[in-house]
Motif scaffolding. Structure first.
Motif, mmCIF file in Angstrom:
data_model
loop_
_atom_site.group_PDB
_atom_site.id
_atom_site.type_symbol
_atom_site.label_atom_id
_atom_site.label_comp_id
_atom_site.label_asym_id
_atom_site.label_seq_id
_atom_site.Cartn_x
_atom_site.Cartn_y
_atom_site.Cartn_z
ATOM 1 N N GLN A 1 10.993 -0.049 2.850
ATOM 2 C CA GLN A 1 10.557 -0.154 1.454
ATOM 3 C C GLN A 1 11.752 0.006 0.503
ATOM 4 O O GLN A 1 11.962 -0.808 -0.393
ATOM 5 C CB GLN A 1 9.507 0.939 1.176
ATOM 6 N N GLU A 2 12.527 1.044 0.784
ATOM 7 C CA GLU A 2 13.671 1.375 -0.081
ATOM 8 C C GLU A 2 14.706 0.242 -0.117
ATOM 9 O O GLU A 2 15.102 -0.229 -1.187
ATOM 10 C CB GLU A 2 14.306 2.663 0.467
ATOM 11 N N GLU B 1 13.301 -3.051 -1.734
ATOM 12 C CA GLU B 1 13.228 -3.044 -3.201
ATOM 13 C C GLU B 1 14.615 -3.145 -3.832
ATOM 14 O O GLU B 1 14.776 -3.711 -4.907
ATOM 15 C CB GLU B 1 12.451 -1.811 -3.678
ATOM 16 N N CYS C 1 12.794 -5.354 -7.510
ATOM 17 C CA CYS C 1 11.483 -5.031 -8.070
ATOM 18 C C CYS C 1 10.617 -4.430 -6.962
ATOM 19 O O CYS C 1 11.044 -4.365 -5.817
ATOM 20 C CB CYS C 1 10.808 -6.262 -8.673
ATOM 21 N N THR C 2 9.408 -4.018 -7.313
ATOM 22 C CA THR C 2 8.519 -3.417 -6.319
ATOM 23 C C THR C 2 8.144 -4.460 -5.265
ATOM 24 O O THR C 2 7.902 -5.619 -5.589
ATOM 25 C CB THR C 2 7.237 -2.889 -6.994
ATOM 26 N N SER D 1 5.758 -6.169 -2.693
ATOM 27 C CA SER D 1 4.311 -6.265 -2.434
ATOM 28 C C SER D 1 4.035 -5.966 -0.958
ATOM 29 O O SER D 1 4.947 -5.995 -0.144
ATOM 30 C CB SER D 1 3.804 -7.646 -2.829
#
Lengths: 283, 283
Positions: free
Chosen positions: B247-248, B251, B256-257, B259
């Motif tokens: 995740q880290e 991103e 951006c975040t 999905s």
């Protein structure tokens, strides 16, 4: 009683050759079948689920060569998949976590032990569990060192950069006053010089390969499973991929010329489905 | 004429999200299906044979999602497997080598161009072949930088260590006076700051993601294959393994975040046998 079958050893790549080197030294009559999963290396950055799946396929590949025991020479696979392998297979399975941990507990004078390894090994908390169970009052400090493997593979053993990176990774351990440091990854003994220099000469470095093969030797003797030594041992080396630098890095690990390496078709490995393991138990 | 099917993008891991980021920017109406082969990452240290096999399986996975074209967002796979993919698949396939190479040829003032990448990319000589064919008199200098990927993944973007390593890798190029440098690996744009600093502000850095998506856009327009944009685009992200830091790092790449990411069972990927490709050709 004796057993001339080979010892099976696997690793995510070629780092496990440090264990093979120790077998050659401590058990010169034993044959070795080695498998390095170089097509999927490294394991240290992968999830527990993937590491367990890969480790099971690696072990099943070795079973095809009628090995009498399996040594998991990869610290990440030892930390994450050893219990699963011991549970699923009916032959002795050795990891590198316990022998290294045991040696550290024996050597420490102030009860402060450090462990360095891949993210996978450190996050698994395998060393914490093992050592706290034996000695709940031990002070254990762990640190992932993700750049050590690529530094060793690049051959940068004693550059100023490697020293600086070692200083960054090891500074908290040094401040905490640990007196024994487990090199919890097969690549790290290649950086022993710079790690010792940064930690200071009083700190004992534990190289798990030596300790692991000592345990293997004890079990072979106890179970009378040694190779009688009437025939010259035969070694076979398999990898799932042969990258450009394989020969060079392999010989650096083994400290001698590498005998011919056989490349396994990945499809053979992939066909070893975990669901089929229960029916493949061997005695 | 229009085509609402998604664009398929694959990479050995998550570095290809830099290409996804460019699609979002330059082609906001297009849907994306992304596959990151995080269980077998990295490709840059593996043999050509393995990279071709992995790339073909990755492409075949994307075909299952009815993509209208495939972008090989991995420089190593582009350099080693693009010809094979173009040959075997009946839909447009884009790599990152040519767009980056073309941009460098356009930008250079003194005709001296540098390329940095993984060992796999550099040893493939894909850039040398492409650029010498277009401009035989170009001076091309290449340099593998194996530590750049782990440095970027460790998040050490602007440490003194990263600067020192960049100095070591880039010193010959700097001495040779190259004025344009192709960042031939999806991870390298993360180290743009330190690379620019070491090379000096006069040297133009080529980020292939932007150039590649510009080519994709041109072809979509020419072939009238754009998404008509009546419906909001739908994006799907698949990986073969979800490591701890996914995740880290994801991103950081996407800016951006991220999905929700779907994990694909590796057995699904492994079952995509290359021998079956010819019968799976699609128009």
């Amino acid at each position: 009683m004796s057993d001339s079958r080979p010892i099976g050893i696997f690793d995510s790549g070629i780092g496990g050759l440090t264990v093979v080197h120790e077998v050659f030294r401590q058990l010169p009559d034993e044959s070795v079948v080695y498998f390095g999963d170089t097509a999927r290396v490294p394991y240290g950055t992968k999830s527990a689920q993937s590491v367990q799946r890969f480790a099971m396929q690696d072990a099943m590949f070795l079973l095809k060569y009628n090995v009498k025991m399996i040594v998991v020479a990869c610290h990440t696979a030892s930390a994450i998949a050893l219990n699963l392998l011991c549970d699923q297979l009916s032959l002795p399975v050795f990891g590198v976590t316990e022998p290294g941990g045991k040696a550290a507990l024996k050597q420490t004078r102030n009860g402060k032990i450090g462990v360095i390894g891949t993210r996978g090994t450190i996050h698994s908390k395998a060393y914490d569990r093992y050592m706290n169970a034996l000695h709940p009052d031990i002070f254990l400090m762990t640190q992932p060192c993700p750049l050590f493997v690529p530094l060793a593979e690049e051959g940068w053993m004693d550059t100023d950069v490697t020293e600086r990176i070692a200083q960054i990774y090891l500074s908290s351990m040094k401040r905490a006053g640990i007196d024994t440091l487990i090199l919890g990854c097969t690549h790290y003994p290649l950086l022993k010089g710079v790690i010792q220099q940064v930690m200071g000469s009083d700190v004992i470095l534990i190289d798990s390969a030596e300790e692991t093969v000592r345990s293997v030797k004890q079990v072979l003797q106890k179970k009378q499973m040694n190779n009688p030594g009437q025939r010259k041992p035969i070694h076979r080396f398999f990898v799932s991929d042969i990258p450009d630098q394989f020969q060079e890095i392999g010989e650096r690990f083994l400290g001698c010329t590498l005998s011919p390496v056989e490349q396994v078709d990945m499809e053979v490995i992939e066909m070893l489905k975990i669901s089929k393991i229960s029916s493949m138990k061997i005695e």
